[in-house]
Design an enzyme around this catalytic site. Structure first.
Site, short mmCIF file in Angstrom:
data_model
loop_
_atom_site.label_atom_id
_atom_site.label_comp_id
_atom_site.label_asym_id
_atom_site.label_seq_id
_atom_site.Cartn_x
_atom_site.Cartn_y
_atom_site.Cartn_z
N HIS A 45 0.77 -1.17 -0.02
CA HIS A 45 0.00 -0.01 0.04
C HIS A 45 0.96 1.17 0.06
CE1 HIS A 45 -4.32 -0.63 -0.09
NE2 HIS A 45 -4.10 -1.86 0.41
N SER A 78 -12.53 -18.09 -21.93
CA SER A 78 -11.61 -18.46 -20.77
C SER A 78 -12.10 -20.14 -20.16
CB SER A 78 -11.81 -17.51 -19.78
OG SER A 78 -11.34 -18.11 -18.53
N GLY A 134 -8.77 -13.70 -7.20
CA GLY A 134 -9.39 -13.24 -5.76
C GLY A 134 -8.41 -13.77 -4.73
N LEU A 137 -3.18 -12.19 -5.52
CA LEU A 137 -2.01 -12.63 -6.21
C LEU A 137 -1.89 -11.90 -7.56
CD1 LEU A 137 -1.70 -16.18 -4.92
CD2 LEU A 137 -0.92 -14.37 -4.18
N SER A 138 -2.71 -11.06 -7.86
CA SER A 138 -2.67 -10.10 -9.35
C SER A 138 -2.98 -10.97 -10.47
CB SER A 138 -1.26 -9.68 -9.19
OG SER A 138 -1.14 -8.44 -8.54
N SER A 139 -3.97 -11.92 -10.23
CA SER A 139 -4.71 -12.42 -11.44
C SER A 139 -4.94 -11.48 -12.48
CB SER A 139 -5.67 -13.52 -11.17
OG SER A 139 -6.78 -12.57 -10.57
N GLU A 175 -6.80 -0.92 -16.48
CA GLU A 175 -7.30 -1.71 -15.15
C GLU A 175 -8.03 -0.33 -14.39
OE1 GLU A 175 -5.32 -4.31 -13.26
OE2 GLU A 175 -6.43 -4.16 -11.17
N ASP A 187 1.99 -4.19 -9.78
CA ASP A 187 1.45 -5.51 -10.20
C ASP A 187 1.78 -5.83 -11.71
OD1 ASP A 187 0.43 -5.84 -7.75
OD2 ASP A 187 -1.64 -5.44 -8.05
C1 GLA Z 1 -2.76 -4.00 -5.15
C2 GLA Z 1 -2.72 -3.07 -6.21
C3 GLA Z 1 -1.34 -2.63 -6.12
C4 GLA Z 1 -0.74 -2.31 -4.70
C5 GLA Z 1 -1.19 -3.35 -3.67
C6 GLA Z 1 -1.09 -3.10 -2.08
O1 GLA Z 1 -2.26 -5.20 -5.31
O2 GLA Z 1 -2.98 -3.57 -7.39
O3 GLA Z 1 -1.04 -1.60 -7.08
O4 GLA Z 1 -1.39 -1.00 -4.31
O5 GLA Z 1 -2.68 -3.63 -3.77
O6 GLA Z 1 0.27 -3.01 -1.83
#
Ligand code: GLA
Length: 398
Positions: A45, A78, A134, A137-139, A175, A187
């Site tokens: 954050h 998908s 969800g 982990l940045s899917s 995004e 991410d």
């Molecule tokens: C999500 C956001 C990132 C970052 C994190 C927290 O993953 O996509 O940009 O802000 O939360 O560190």
């Protein structure tokens, strides 16, 4: 005994995406690209304040099989969804499409918006992913980044490091503007620019990167991702609210406030914020920036075990000062520490998702069992455990 989820080899992910492409579109793709999900060692954050973070790519990835068309249609299939989404290229705009197709359609829109490519192409895309959705982990960044790299290669845009930095910017625009999630740039940067065996010390104001070695096995250590299976969604209001709180309080402070030797309590006093939510947010940013510096110094000195206490301190700060943790995350962190983990913290946006724990190799079994039992006893969902070996960035696989 709790299970660990094995990563699927990239070529198999690619084959599955290509097979789906054949099933849904009746032809072969021009190529298949993958991009990884991520964990973040420290620096949570704070990417959107322009501070440094320390993410790395996971061995879990999203594969996209892509074919370019001359017509004005986008079609996206998908393995995670029954239906093929279809729409006109010319109808993609902020807020449309809605839901998961936005993370695909938004990318060519943003690449055109920023002049990375000259025109918005017609595309057929089939997606298959091993990044749990969800799980924090940045899917979504993995999906955007795989699509961006595919389009860049198919349309001759740059894909060297500078080109990938541009693509990360485009994915953030997709995004933020099309999908409507107010995320920072961490991410997408890691999905497109990670290196095997390394964490990135990513400066989120210049997007310059220093790669630091993270040879955990040589130090007798491992990082475990614990997916609490309590879903986290960036389009829900919590993330955006915390981000705007941090930005509000940070705008009056700035980076000079955290130069070495500055007394954080003194900065907080001078900021004279009387709302506890703002004070907490500010304290989190100030202390997290310090923790990133401390962990970077330890990694440079090869003292991997010593980073654990900073991970745990980061969790306390996210839980108590920024207030973005959850019962499930706190339970997993406490149980990992009780089983002897050297450090543990929630990662990503928070309010659910995953924990990262630093454990000794010979303690992995004990940690899994302790975390699983604690979740069970508290009536929480059964967690999954994922391998967290620093892996490579987005690339073409066939
Ligand atoms: C999500 C956001 C990132 C970052 C994190 C927290 O993953 O996509 O940009 O802000 O939360 O560190």
């Amino acid at each position: 005994m709790a299970t660990r989820v094995k990563p699927v080899a990239p070529e198999h992910l690619g084959e599955r995406a290509a097979d789906l492409f054949g099933e849904r579109f009746g032809t072969v793709p021009d190529g298949v690209w993958i991009a990884p999900g991520r964990a973040n060692l420290i620096g949570e954050h704070i990417d959107y304040t322009g501070a440094k973070t320390m993410p790395f790519a996971l061995p879990y990835a999203t594969a996209v099989a892509v074919r370019v068309h001359s017509h004005d249609r986008l079609r996206v299939a998908s393995t995670a969804y029954e239906d093929v989404w279809e729409g006109a290229v010319s109808e993609v705009e902020p807020g449309h499409p809605n839901g998961w197709p936005a993370y695909v359609a938004g990318v060519p829109w943003a690449m055109t918006y920023h002049d990375t490519i000259a025109r918005m192409p017609g595309l057929d895309i089939a997606v298959h992913s091993s990044v749990p959705e969800g799980a924090g982990l940045s899917s979504s960044a993995a999906l955007e980044s795989a699509v961006a790299l595919a389009i860049a290669e198919l349309f001759g845009a740059a894909t060297d490091d500078a080109g990938r930095r541009t693509l990360a910017r485009d994915c953030v625009t997709a995004e933020n503007i099309v999908a409507g999630a107010a995320t920072g740039g961490m991410d997408q940067s890691v999905a497109l620019r990670a290196r095997q065996g390394r964490v990135m010390l990513l400066d989120c104001s210049s997007f310059a990167v220093e790669y630091l070695s993270l040879d955990l096995a040589a130090a007798g250590l491992a990082l475990l991702v614990i997916n609490t299976n309590a879903p986290h969604r960036l389009v829900d209001g919590g993330y955006a609210l915390r981000r705007s709180t941090v930005e509000r309080v940070w705008s009056g402070i700035g980076r000079a406030a955290v130069s070495e030797g500055t007394d954080i309590d003194e900065v907080l006093r001078r900021a004279a914020v009387d709302d506890p939510m703002l004070t907490g947010a500010l304290r989190h940013v100030l202390t997290e920036i310090r923790r990133v510096d401390a962990v970077a110094a330890l990694l440079r000195a090869g003292e991997l075990a010593a980073i654990g206490s900073h991970l745990t301190a980061s969790h306390a700060s996210l839980r108590d000062d920024l207030v973005v943790s959850s019962v499930e995350l706190d339970c997993a962190v406490a149980a990992a520490l009780a089983a002897g983990a050297l450090g543990a913290r929630m990662i990503g946006g928070g309010f659910g998702g995953s924990v990262l724990a630093l454990v000794r190799l010979d303690h992995i079994g004990l940690t899994l069992e302790s975390v699983r039992r604690a979740a069970h006893d508290a009536g929480l969902p059964e967690p999954d455990f994922l391998h967290a070996t620093p892996s490579g960035a987005a690339r073409r696989v066939c």
